[in-house]
Design an enzyme around this catalytic site. Structure first.
Site, short mmCIF file in Angstrom:
data_model
loop_
_atom_site.label_atom_id
_atom_site.label_comp_id
_atom_site.label_asym_id
_atom_site.label_seq_id
_atom_site.Cartn_x
_atom_site.Cartn_y
_atom_site.Cartn_z
N TYR A 127 0.84 -1.19 0.00
CA TYR A 127 0.00 0.00 0.00
C TYR A 127 0.88 1.25 0.00
O TYR A 127 1.73 1.42 0.87
CB TYR A 127 -0.94 0.03 1.21
CG TYR A 127 -1.87 1.21 1.11
CD1 TYR A 127 -2.83 1.26 0.11
CD2 TYR A 127 -1.76 2.30 1.96
CE1 TYR A 127 -3.67 2.35 -0.03
CE2 TYR A 127 -2.59 3.41 1.83
CZ TYR A 127 -3.54 3.43 0.83
OH TYR A 127 -4.36 4.51 0.66
N GLN A 194 -10.62 0.58 1.37
CA GLN A 194 -11.06 -0.27 0.26
C GLN A 194 -9.88 -0.97 -0.42
O GLN A 194 -10.01 -2.10 -0.89
CB GLN A 194 -11.93 0.51 -0.73
CG GLN A 194 -11.29 1.69 -1.42
CD GLN A 194 -11.44 3.00 -0.63
OE1 GLN A 194 -11.52 2.99 0.60
NE2 GLN A 194 -11.46 4.12 -1.33
N ASN A 217 -2.81 6.07 6.96
CA ASN A 217 -3.41 6.84 8.05
C ASN A 217 -4.10 5.89 9.04
O ASN A 217 -4.02 4.66 8.91
CB ASN A 217 -4.39 7.89 7.49
CG ASN A 217 -5.51 7.23 6.68
OD1 ASN A 217 -5.80 6.04 6.86
ND2 ASN A 217 -6.12 7.99 5.79
N SER A 242 4.35 8.99 12.43
CA SER A 242 5.81 9.02 12.41
C SER A 242 6.35 9.77 13.63
O SER A 242 5.66 10.59 14.22
CB SER A 242 6.28 9.71 11.14
OG SER A 242 7.61 9.34 10.85
N GLN A 264 10.05 15.61 10.78
CA GLN A 264 9.06 14.63 11.26
C GLN A 264 7.73 15.32 11.56
O GLN A 264 6.66 14.79 11.28
CB GLN A 264 9.54 13.92 12.52
CG GLN A 264 10.55 12.82 12.27
CD GLN A 264 10.06 11.85 11.23
OE1 GLN A 264 9.03 11.23 11.39
NE2 GLN A 264 10.78 11.71 10.13
N HIS A 267 4.96 15.64 8.98
CA HIS A 267 4.24 14.46 8.48
C HIS A 267 2.75 14.54 8.79
O HIS A 267 1.91 14.26 7.93
CB HIS A 267 4.82 13.17 9.08
CG HIS A 267 5.90 12.56 8.25
ND1 HIS A 267 5.69 12.11 6.97
CD2 HIS A 267 7.21 12.34 8.51
CE1 HIS A 267 6.83 11.63 6.48
NE2 HIS A 267 7.77 11.77 7.38
N GLU A 331 10.81 5.44 16.46
CA GLU A 331 10.94 4.99 15.08
C GLU A 331 12.30 5.45 14.51
O GLU A 331 13.04 4.66 13.94
CB GLU A 331 9.79 5.57 14.26
CG GLU A 331 9.80 5.17 12.80
CD GLU A 331 8.77 5.96 11.98
OE1 GLU A 331 8.30 7.02 12.48
OE2 GLU A 331 8.46 5.53 10.86
N HIS A 332 12.59 6.75 14.67
CA HIS A 332 13.88 7.30 14.22
C HIS A 332 14.62 7.86 15.43
O HIS A 332 14.03 8.56 16.24
CB HIS A 332 13.66 8.46 13.24
CG HIS A 332 12.84 8.08 12.04
ND1 HIS A 332 11.51 8.41 11.92
CD2 HIS A 332 13.17 7.42 10.91
CE1 HIS A 332 11.05 7.96 10.75
NE2 HIS A 332 12.02 7.36 10.13
N ASP A 365 14.81 8.32 4.87
CA ASP A 365 13.48 8.29 4.25
C ASP A 365 13.56 7.98 2.76
O ASP A 365 12.63 7.42 2.18
CB ASP A 365 12.79 9.65 4.40
CG ASP A 365 12.21 9.85 5.79
OD1 ASP A 365 12.08 8.85 6.52
OD2 ASP A 365 11.90 11.00 6.14
N GLU A 419 5.71 -36.41 28.50
CA GLU A 419 4.60 -35.51 28.20
C GLU A 419 3.28 -36.28 28.02
O GLU A 419 2.26 -35.69 27.69
CB GLU A 419 4.91 -34.68 26.94
CG GLU A 419 6.10 -33.74 27.17
CD GLU A 419 6.37 -32.77 26.02
OE1 GLU A 419 5.70 -32.88 24.97
OE2 GLU A 419 7.25 -31.91 26.19
N HIS A 424 3.11 -40.00 19.85
CA HIS A 424 4.39 -39.41 19.48
C HIS A 424 5.50 -40.44 19.73
O HIS A 424 6.40 -40.63 18.91
CB HIS A 424 4.68 -38.15 20.33
CG HIS A 424 3.93 -36.93 19.89
ND1 HIS A 424 2.56 -36.83 19.95
CD2 HIS A 424 4.36 -35.74 19.38
CE1 HIS A 424 2.19 -35.62 19.51
NE2 HIS A 424 3.26 -34.96 19.16
#
Lengths: 436, 436
Positions: A127, A194, A217, A242, A264, A267, A331-332, A365, A419, A424
């Protein structure tokens, strides 16, 4: 941007400072997303058309991008942008290729060979958002490792523009990764919930994918969460707004630090930026530089909203800064330190780290070579950014000779007995008897 | 066990055969789990005590296993079982160690060094079930890679027995992995949903963990799903009932094949086992061997329930068998073929593969060296079994010299401009100007 003295905060205040400002998921988002997903699953193409009309304002005959649109896109781009995309793709490929896992084999006993083999995930869905801006860089960050992994089918969805076309830079980047040429993959002009529904369930020529990737988003993120909850399709990671955390010492360049914080902050309004420094004078200068640079930004309004939920934090020591950073797991992480390389050992959790004054986060980036799809919201404590491994599965294999069974079979039989799993045990002892 | 001719099935019937029989999640499970998680989050230790009383029938003073209980456990085990656990741990360690990822660095341009570094996840929580049987092998499968990764704190939860003690074999296995010796980790006598809640939120001395691992029943699985949905804690994978798919040719040993099918079937009533063969005579003989072996099993009832939802499938060709297998993506795949090694290339999706007649799946469960925590329910299409990497995060790093910025900065600036992210562009151009 809020200024705080870490030493003066009580534990609750500290927790508040380190809490991401992203709005708690409204229940109506959860419900609306669930209804839209269901709608696409049941009505397929008709639902997709309706959502394209409603959310993208376009009436599309078909969603898949054809050869001619790819060609027009390439022709329409300035050569310098085409070169930048090719150049970035090359460096991303170089870095990702060297980090690929390899198959290996170990004889864990004489006659017992254990292996790990690697396979590409068959069909992946990427995406690429285009909300406030189209992101050709994201097409590269997902498309390059998908190609390196050797995925059979690569599907890419990106929202249509008002005129019904896809963003030409995104198309050029997709083509640079070989997407469009695969017989069953391709680029589809679908955005938002969608798009996620189409890639998860299959609809309107979009084939159902095994794993979905990419940022988005809050709606897209919730859609990815819901389609993956049942286990029918995988996702790359929980994504979110971000964020960057900068640790700067007295020698840092305030203008550089301010520019990184703003890159940042622009964003989105729910992005968070944090500066930690043991030097009050540096913090003061960064504050002034922020104000100065903000005025020149086209996205000033967005950046100001993000800064309202962000902090300049005075810490007592750099060790305290690292402790906070490891707890926050950004994240960064930018280390604007005189001896950044030597401090790297202190980093326990982060998506991607930028060392020194000459490594703006924006390089990561776009084109340093590392991936920009990274864990947010503290998920860096337990999860890593996208790599070629994200597009592969590792399968273990065991090949056993009769002498190997004789060597390790009794151990397995003993454990199976402990067990209480008699079948087994018998699957082993039956063979031990037959081989004897 | 149901017998079908694949060629005679229509698409809907084929899909029905390949659908896992695991009951669709009842809404009351979702609700009950949510309520229990909330209860532990709010009431902490008091809630844990109450659930231990209700579900495990014990009144515990404290949940953590002390040194003396570890010692008593080791003393109480037969030496042959202790040896089997040590032996299995050694082979698991050998295989997992060789597959560990390594740090690497690439100069993607002159003056631009990109790296991947690895860090252990700080605090991990391991769940070792003991419902129908205690599973010391699971303690090894999680504890060994956690130790290899170097996790700082390792927490292990396992249900208490009726007398309030923990299963001694599980404790011995945990100790073999160094769990119990870590200052902030340790073994806790907690089972089910309450164990997952304690490890996710922290309660009664159990510290809140960054990532949770381990198999469990439907309740445990739902609890893991819910605590990880918000992103505050990670989980290893979506788990589910165990399953095996066997592809056998005319030369396969029917007794071995039947024993392997039964060793999965005895796990639980919702386990699924599939046999695919191009030889009707082999299928016939496996059917008879199943009936014969079933009668001797203590867990015959469970196995019969599992077989009721399982299939012996006659395929037209081995290629068809592999196509079905890749679509089903089994947790365990046994290739009972004369040329199993040569056929491995056809495997696209599976958790773990067993080649030939002498590799019963039970070896992988215990001591071949591979991991037995594997993706079920078709998740092998997009996810891998547990490995050392499951206990680590990979962090990317970039170190840039002024000449490196000069080399790649313009590329980043061009892409930032194309994406309309002016602050990103300026973070680069500001430095380019300063460096000039």
């Amino acid at each position: 941007m809020n200024r705080v003295e870490w030493a003066r905060l009580d534990p609750a205040q500290r927790e508040a400072v380190l809490t991401r400002p992203a709005a708690a998921q409204a229940p109506e988002v959860t419900r609306t997303v669930a209804a839209m997903l269901d709608d696409v699953r049941v009505r397929g193409e008709a639902a997709l058309r309706e959502y394209a009309r409603r959310f993208d304002g376009v009436d599309l005959d078909g969603f898949q991008v054809g050869e001619d649109e790819f060609e027009r896109a390439a022709d329409s781009l300035p050569p310098v942008l085409r070169d930048a995309i090719d150049d970035a793709a090359g460096r991303i490929e170089r870095f990702h290729r060297d980090g690929m896992a390899v198959a290996y084999a170990v004889d864990t006993a004489d006659g017992v060979r254990c292996e790990r083999i690697l396979r590409p995930i068959g069909r992946v869905g990427l995406y690429v958002p285009a909300g406030s801006a189209p992101l050709p860089s994201t097409a590269l960050m997902l498309g390059v490792p998908a190609r390196l992994a050797g995925c059979r089918d690569v599907v890419l969805c990106t929202p249509p523009r008002a005129d019904g076309s896809a963003d030409p830079a995104v198309l050029y980047a997709a083509a640079a990764c070989g997407i469009g040429g695969t017989p069953r993959g391709g680029v589809f002009k679908l955005g938002g919930v969608q798009a996620i529904a189409a890639m998860a369930y299959g609809a309107a020529g979009v084939p159902a994918c095994d794993k979905l990737f990419g940022p988005g988003n809050g709606w897209v993120t919730e859609a990815k969460r819901q389609v993956s909850a049942g286990g029918a399709v995988g996702i790359d990671m929980p994504a979110g707004p971000s964020e960057v955390l900068v640790i700067a010492d007295a020698g840092a360049n305030p203008a550089f630090v301010a520019a990184d914080l703003l890159s940042q902050a622009e964003h989105g309004p729910d992005s968070q930026v944090l500066l930690l420094s043991d030097d009050p004078a540096l913090i003061e200068r960064v504050g002034r530089a922020l104000e100065q640079q903000l005025k020149a930004l086209p996205r000033e309004g967005i950046a100001r909203q993000a800064l309202a939920g962000s902090y300049l934090i005075h810490v007592e020591s750099l060790q305290q800064a690292f402790d906070i950073s490891n707890r926050y797991a950004p994240e960064h992480l930018i280390l604007a330190l005189r001896d950044a390389r030597a401090q790297l050992d202190r980093v326990q959790a982060a998506g991607s780290v930028f060392l020194g004054d000459w490594a703006p986060e924006a390089l990561g980036d776009y084109c340093s070579g590392t991936n920009h799809v990274l864990p947010t919201a503290g998920a860096a404590r337990y999860c890593s950014g996208v790599s070629v491994a994200s597009f592969q599965v590792a399968i273990t294999v065991q090949e056993v000779q009769p002498r190997g069974l004789a060597a390790i079979g009794p151990c397995a039989a003993e454990l199976a007995a402990a067990e209480g799993l008699e079948a087994h045990r018998r699957a082993v002892t039956l063979r031990l008897e037959a081989a004897a």
